[in-house]
Design a protein around this motif. Structure first.
Motif, PDB file in Angstrom:
ATOM      1  N   MET A 130     -61.397 -80.887 -26.610  1.00  0.00           N
ATOM      2  CA  MET A 130     -61.588 -82.287 -26.245  1.00  0.00           C
ATOM      3  C   MET A 130     -61.517 -82.510 -24.741  1.00  0.00           C
ATOM      4  O   MET A 130     -61.630 -83.635 -24.274  1.00  0.00           O
ATOM      5  CB  MET A 130     -60.556 -83.150 -26.970  1.00  0.00           C
ATOM      6  CG  MET A 130     -60.767 -83.136 -28.473  1.00  0.00           C
ATOM      7  SD  MET A 130     -59.514 -84.019 -29.385  1.00  0.00           S
ATOM      8  CE  MET A 130     -58.190 -82.842 -29.396  1.00  0.00           C
ATOM      9  N   THR A 131     -61.332 -81.441 -23.971  1.00  0.00           N
ATOM     10  CA  THR A 131     -61.327 -81.564 -22.520  1.00  0.00           C
ATOM     11  C   THR A 131     -62.730 -81.433 -21.941  1.00  0.00           C
ATOM     12  O   THR A 131     -62.929 -81.684 -20.757  1.00  0.00           O
ATOM     13  CB  THR A 131     -60.414 -80.503 -21.885  1.00  0.00           C
ATOM     14  OG1 THR A 131     -60.859 -79.209 -22.286  1.00  0.00           O
ATOM     15  CG2 THR A 131     -58.971 -80.699 -22.329  1.00  0.00           C
ATOM     16  N   ASP A 132     -63.694 -81.039 -22.744  1.00  0.00           N
ATOM     17  CA  ASP A 132     -65.084 -80.889 -22.335  1.00  0.00           C
ATOM     18  C   ASP A 132     -65.873 -82.098 -22.849  1.00  0.00           C
ATOM     19  O   ASP A 132     -65.922 -82.357 -24.053  1.00  0.00           O
ATOM     20  CB  ASP A 132     -65.653 -79.595 -22.920  1.00  0.00           C
ATOM     21  CG  ASP A 132     -67.088 -79.338 -22.524  1.00  0.00           C
ATOM     22  OD1 ASP A 132     -67.549 -79.938 -21.528  1.00  0.00           O
ATOM     23  OD2 ASP A 132     -67.746 -78.536 -23.206  1.00  0.00           O
ATOM     24  N   ALA A 133     -66.486 -82.851 -21.942  1.00  0.00           N
ATOM     25  CA  ALA A 133     -67.183 -84.088 -22.314  1.00  0.00           C
ATOM     26  C   ALA A 133     -68.359 -83.815 -23.258  1.00  0.00           C
ATOM     27  O   ALA A 133     -68.582 -84.574 -24.210  1.00  0.00           O
ATOM     28  CB  ALA A 133     -67.670 -84.811 -21.067  1.00  0.00           C
ATOM     29  N   ALA A 134     -69.103 -82.756 -23.026  1.00  0.00           N
ATOM     30  CA  ALA A 134     -70.242 -82.440 -23.890  1.00  0.00           C
ATOM     31  C   ALA A 134     -69.769 -82.094 -25.303  1.00  0.00           C
ATOM     32  O   ALA A 134     -70.412 -82.461 -26.295  1.00  0.00           O
ATOM     33  CB  ALA A 134     -71.047 -81.283 -23.306  1.00  0.00           C
ATOM     34  N   ASN A 135     -68.640 -81.409 -25.396  1.00  0.00           N
ATOM     35  CA  ASN A 135     -68.096 -81.052 -26.704  1.00  0.00           C
ATOM     36  C   ASN A 135     -67.562 -82.289 -27.434  1.00  0.00           C
ATOM     37  O   ASN A 135     -67.664 -82.383 -28.659  1.00  0.00           O
ATOM     38  CB  ASN A 135     -66.996 -79.998 -26.556  1.00  0.00           C
ATOM     39  CG  ASN A 135     -66.755 -79.266 -27.838  1.00  0.00           C
ATOM     40  OD1 ASN A 135     -67.684 -78.801 -28.478  1.00  0.00           O
ATOM     41  ND2 ASN A 135     -65.500 -79.171 -28.215  1.00  0.00           N
ATOM     42  N   VAL A 136     -67.018 -83.248 -26.693  1.00  0.00           N
ATOM     43  CA  VAL A 136     -66.543 -84.497 -27.299  1.00  0.00           C
ATOM     44  C   VAL A 136     -67.725 -85.268 -27.880  1.00  0.00           C
ATOM     45  O   VAL A 136     -67.638 -85.835 -28.981  1.00  0.00           O
ATOM     46  CB  VAL A 136     -65.766 -85.351 -26.266  1.00  0.00           C
ATOM     47  CG1 VAL A 136     -65.480 -86.739 -26.799  1.00  0.00           C
ATOM     48  CG2 VAL A 136     -64.473 -84.658 -25.882  1.00  0.00           C
ATOM     49  N   VAL A 137     -68.850 -85.255 -27.179  1.00  0.00           N
ATOM     50  CA  VAL A 137     -70.061 -85.914 -27.693  1.00  0.00           C
ATOM     51  C   VAL A 137     -70.505 -85.229 -28.985  1.00  0.00           C
ATOM     52  O   VAL A 137     -70.841 -85.895 -29.973  1.00  0.00           O
ATOM     53  CB  VAL A 137     -71.185 -85.887 -26.623  1.00  0.00           C
ATOM     54  CG1 VAL A 137     -72.512 -86.317 -27.204  1.00  0.00           C
ATOM     55  CG2 VAL A 137     -70.798 -86.759 -25.443  1.00  0.00           C
ATOM     56  N   ARG A 138     -70.501 -83.882 -29.002  1.00  0.00           N
ATOM     57  CA  ARG A 138     -70.864 -83.150 -30.222  1.00  0.00           C
ATOM     58  C   ARG A 138     -69.909 -83.471 -31.367  1.00  0.00           C
ATOM     59  O   ARG A 138     -70.337 -83.619 -32.513  1.00  0.00           O
ATOM     60  CB  ARG A 138     -70.849 -81.643 -29.965  1.00  0.00           C
ATOM     61  CG  ARG A 138     -72.160 -81.117 -29.487  1.00  0.00           C
ATOM     62  CD  ARG A 138     -72.155 -79.593 -29.468  1.00  0.00           C
ATOM     63  NE  ARG A 138     -72.430 -79.185 -28.100  1.00  0.00           N
ATOM     64  CZ  ARG A 138     -71.665 -78.425 -27.338  1.00  0.00           C
ATOM     65  NH1 ARG A 138     -70.575 -77.912 -27.810  1.00  0.00           N
ATOM     66  NH2 ARG A 138     -72.001 -78.147 -26.112  1.00  0.00           N
ATOM     67  N   LEU A 139     -68.624 -83.579 -31.049  1.00  0.00           N
ATOM     68  CA  LEU A 139     -67.626 -83.903 -32.068  1.00  0.00           C
ATOM     69  C   LEU A 139     -67.864 -85.287 -32.647  1.00  0.00           C
ATOM     70  O   LEU A 139     -67.783 -85.492 -33.864  1.00  0.00           O
ATOM     71  CB  LEU A 139     -66.218 -83.810 -31.481  1.00  0.00           C
ATOM     72  CG  LEU A 139     -65.053 -84.156 -32.404  1.00  0.00           C
ATOM     73  CD1 LEU A 139     -64.964 -83.149 -33.538  1.00  0.00           C
ATOM     74  CD2 LEU A 139     -63.749 -84.199 -31.624  1.00  0.00           C
TER      75      LEU A 139
END
Length: 186
Positions: A130-139
């Motif tokens: 959850m510290t990576d913005a792109a990964n938060v968007v994917r989540l």
């Protein structure tokens, strides 16, 4: 060792006429035992998948919408909230227990679950990065199915790294695996 074993009971012909000590009866016993073993492994694997999906869904909705990427401290706070997610139900169950009565089985289940989560947090809990913005968007775009989990980067968070940060695990996304497979085929 020959590869002509009967792995399914339905493949054994004349099973209803088999003598109890015959070779065919032995085949049937092995086939029954194998089917039970395969079913047991399948249910265990399905339970593990459901726990992983439930954890991902919890973190998906626990992260505030206005946050693009979480800080390491926020990740640790979310994990603490995850560990104590059943505290209200535990307190309600404890309030209903009468003196000198055994505790309900559900209370023992919640205690075991919390202990397992605490141990996993001490040794390294797998959560979405959850510290990576792109990964938060994917989540947030993830629809809750098990097959879509591979697109989300996971990290292993250890309780001892609370002030410092997150230790990354070596897991690649699906896109990375596809490019690696494409390079091997060339």
């Amino acid at each position: 060792m020959p590869n002509n074993k009967k792995h399914k009971v339905s493949k054994i012909k004349g099973a209803e006429k088999a003598h109890p000590y015959s070779r065919k009866a032995g085949q049937m016993r092995r086939a029954f035992a194998r089917e039970e073993r395969v079913d047991k492994l399948k249910t265990m694997k399905d339970a593990d998948r459901m726990r992983e999906v439930d954890r991902m869904v919890w973190f998906k909705y626990a992260l505030p919408d206005e946050v693009a990427a979480a800080t390491p401290e926020m990740v640790h706070d979310l994990i603490d909230q995850y560990i104590h997610r059943n505290d209200d139900e535990v307190e309600a169950l404890k309030a209903t227990i009468r003196p000198n009565r055994p505790k309900p089985a559900k209370l023992g289940l919640y205690d075991m679950l919390m202990g397992k989560d605490r141990h996993e947090y001490r040794t390294g809990m797998k959560v979405p990065n959850m510290t990576d913005a792109a990964n938060v968007v994917r989540l947030r775009q993830w629809e809750g199915d098990y097959n879509g989990i591979g697109a989300i980067k996971m990290v292993s968070v250890v309780a001892s790294s609370k002030p410092g940060g997150i230790t990354m695990e070596t897991e690649e996304t699906i896109e990375d695996e596809e490019t690696v497979e494409g390079e091997k085929g060339e």
